[in-house]
Design an enzyme around this catalytic site. Structure first.
Site, short mmCIF file in Angstrom:
data_model
loop_
_atom_site.label_atom_id
_atom_site.label_comp_id
_atom_site.label_asym_id
_atom_site.label_seq_id
_atom_site.Cartn_x
_atom_site.Cartn_y
_atom_site.Cartn_z
CG ASP A 61 -4.03 -4.12 3.60
OD1 ASP A 61 -4.99 -4.89 3.41
OD2 ASP A 61 -4.17 -2.91 3.81
CB SER A 112 -7.67 -1.77 5.37
OG SER A 112 -7.52 -2.91 4.58
CB THR A 175 -2.85 -0.23 6.92
OG1 THR A 175 -3.93 -1.10 6.55
CG2 THR A 175 -2.02 -0.91 7.99
CD GLU A 321 -0.54 -1.12 4.48
OE1 GLU A 321 -1.69 -1.55 4.23
OE2 GLU A 321 -0.14 0.01 4.12
CG ASP A 326 -5.88 -5.08 0.36
OD1 ASP A 326 -6.73 -5.85 0.84
OD2 ASP A 326 -6.17 -3.97 -0.15
CG ASP A 367 -5.42 -5.27 6.91
OD1 ASP A 367 -5.12 -6.34 6.33
OD2 ASP A 367 -5.45 -4.17 6.32
CG HIS A 368 -8.59 -7.37 5.39
ND1 HIS A 368 -8.36 -7.91 4.14
CD2 HIS A 368 -8.24 -6.05 5.30
CE1 HIS A 368 -7.89 -6.97 3.34
NE2 HIS A 368 -7.81 -5.83 4.01
CG HIS A 463 -11.30 -6.83 2.43
ND1 HIS A 463 -11.30 -5.72 3.25
CD2 HIS A 463 -10.43 -6.55 1.43
CE1 HIS A 463 -10.47 -4.82 2.77
NE2 HIS A 463 -9.93 -5.29 1.66
#
Length: 500
Positions: A61, A112, A175, A321, A326, A367-368, A463
């Site tokens: 993440d 996410s 997630t 994950e 993140d 995811d980003h 993000h």
């Protein structure tokens, strides 16, 4: 005539270049030899068109191209390298790769929930929603009915495969929840608004999925959302206002339960009964703060999940994950983000080691990305978590000179565009921000708790909307190519398990 002459000249030059390869002055350089070897490895790669028995989707993440770059250097420097030359387990020629566009239906900068949802359904989704169609509206329970999407986990269950989800975040977080949940608000983890009858809270949906046989193995954090308010159990303390005991419900269905390392080690991984493991009230600890006797590592959980799920001769789908990369980025704390990034790389390595390329599709992605940035012009081997040192004129390692900005002060290699480390400090007025950068030394910059300097003041770093990378090996991994929409990852997985 001009065309004929040019063509003849091009052919002559091509022939002479091919003829003189060994005579090139750079032919003895290790860089040149490594380049030739890299090309050969790609030439030797053959597409695998087997039907995938198993699919493992590994998501770090917030681990976009920039964060992954920092992890690569940090990992290499921990191994005694300069760092730049390091190769993470999924960056080898065995893996095909592509860039992924991460935007949501209604958001340039993604969240996410819909990014993970797109990988589990095959369609892009709206900001803050999980696995609902584009007509659904965030925070509006009335738009859930008729907009629920079919999940990859549900399809795999119908095909006779087992399903697992592992996360260092809460299992009800965006997630991991994308494997099993459908919700108009990703934050409805333990309750839904009064009068909302179209869906249940996310924690309840996980136990519903276990009862339905859609999820067989679930391991991560988030114990507080599975226990009644104030109930204590195995180091966990509940906060469900409805007083429902979802752990009791799960064990009543025959599930094994664990909440610490001892319980984790005693789990029977023979596939005979479901597994629910909750190792923290909220998210699991950062890798830098994890004590071995309190929580298993991401690699430990990955190994256990594969051992359990592989008991199904029909195969499995497993999403893993690394959720806390993140969170550390949100805190502007690159030191913890990098350490969790290395833990993710170790999980990828163990997943690869325990599976067969012939029948298992492994996909590694994020995811980003975050608003992380990198300063210059740093010399080779500058500590990725430290100060930027000047390029040396002799040799390959940086000089001993610390670079300074126009304010005369040193700066770190990593910074953030926004976050709690902003150099602008709030004044007396509501919108009054002033300030200058504090002085900095290497000891401070490399401290585990150091928060990187940022520009824009934000309570939590954001993000960003830039692309992330995806890496794949195994059946139909070669479909991962070019620049793709994020939802295409689902279609690669779906094609691989249904290939004739």
């Amino acid at each position: 005539m001009k065309t004929i002459v040019c063509t003849s000249l091009a052919l002559a030059l091509t022939g002479s270049v091919a003829f003189a390869q060994d005579a090139l002055p750079q032919a003895s350089s290790q860089w040149y030899k490594d380049g030739e070897a890299a090309i050969q490895a790609i030439l030797d790669r053959q597409p695998n068109t087997n039907r995938a028995k198993n699919v493992i989707l590994l998501i770090a993440d917030g681990n976009g191209v920039g964060t992954n770059y920092a992890t690569r250097l940090f990992d290499g420097q921990q191994k005694g390298m300069l760092g730049e030359e390091n190769v993470l387990p999924y960056e080898t020629p065995e893996f095909y790769s592509a860039l992924v566009k991460t935007y949501n239906i209604n958001a340039q900068t993604p969240d996410s929930a819909p990014t993970a949802g797109s990988m589990n359904t095959g369609v892009k989704q709206r900001f803050n929603l999980i696995n609902l169609g584009e007509e659904a509206i965030h925070d509006d329970c009335s738009t859930v009915e008729g907009n629920q999407l079919a999940l990859f986990s549900e399809m795999m269950t119908e095909a006779g495969k087992s399903v697992g989800v592992v996360s260092t975040a809460r299992l009800t977080h965006a997630t991991p929840a994308a494997v099993y949940a459908k919700t108009a608000n990703r934050n409805w983890e333990d309750a839904v608004p009064e009068g909302c009858t179209a869906q249940k809270d996310i924690a309840t949906q996980l136990i519903d999925a276990m009862e339905a046989g859609t999820v067989d193995f679930a391991m991560g954090g988030g114990g507080r959302y599975f226990l009644p308010k104030d109930k204590e159990m195995g180091g966990l303390k509940g906060r469900r206002e409805d007083n429902v005991d979802l752990v009791e419900r799960a064990t009543g269905l025959g599930a094994q339960f664990a909440s610490d390392t001892a319980g984790f080690q005693s789990l029977k991984l023979d596939g005979s009964s479901p597994v629910l493991a909750l190792f923290n009230n909220s998210h699991m600890e950062y890798e830098a703060d994890r004590a071995d006797n309190d929580e298993p590592s991401l690699a430990d959980m990955t190994k256990a999940a594969i051992e359990y799920l592989s008991k199904n001769e029909g195969g499995y789908y497993l999403e893993i994950e690394a959720g806390r990369v993140d969170h550390a980025n949100h805190d502007g704390n690159a030191a913890r983000a990098m350490r969790d990034g290395v833990a993710f790389a170790e999980a990828v390595a163990i997943a690869d080691e325990l599976t067969n390329d012939e029948d298992t599709l492994i996909i590694v992605t994020a995811d980003h990305e975050h608003a992380i940035a990198f300063n210059g012009y740093c010399g080779r081997g500058s500590a990725i978590l430290g100060l930027c040192y000047d390029v040396a004129q002799v040799g390959i390692k940086h000089s001993d000179k610390v670079l300074t900005a126009d304010d005369g002060k040193p700066y770190t290699v990593i910074g953030y565009l926004n976050g709690t480390g902003s150099v602008l400090k709030k004044g007396e007025g509501e919108n009054d921000y002033t300030g200058s950068r504090p002085d900095l030394d290497q000891e401070t910059a490399t401290d585990l708790d150091y928060v990187q300097q940022a520009l824009i003041p934000k309570s939590s770093e954001t993000h960003s909307g830039e692309d992330v990378a995806v890496y794949a090996k195994g059946p139909w991994a070669h479909l991962v190519d070019g620049t793709i929409e994020q939802n295409v990852i689902f279609h690669v997985m779906n094609h691989a398990v249904n290939a004739q």
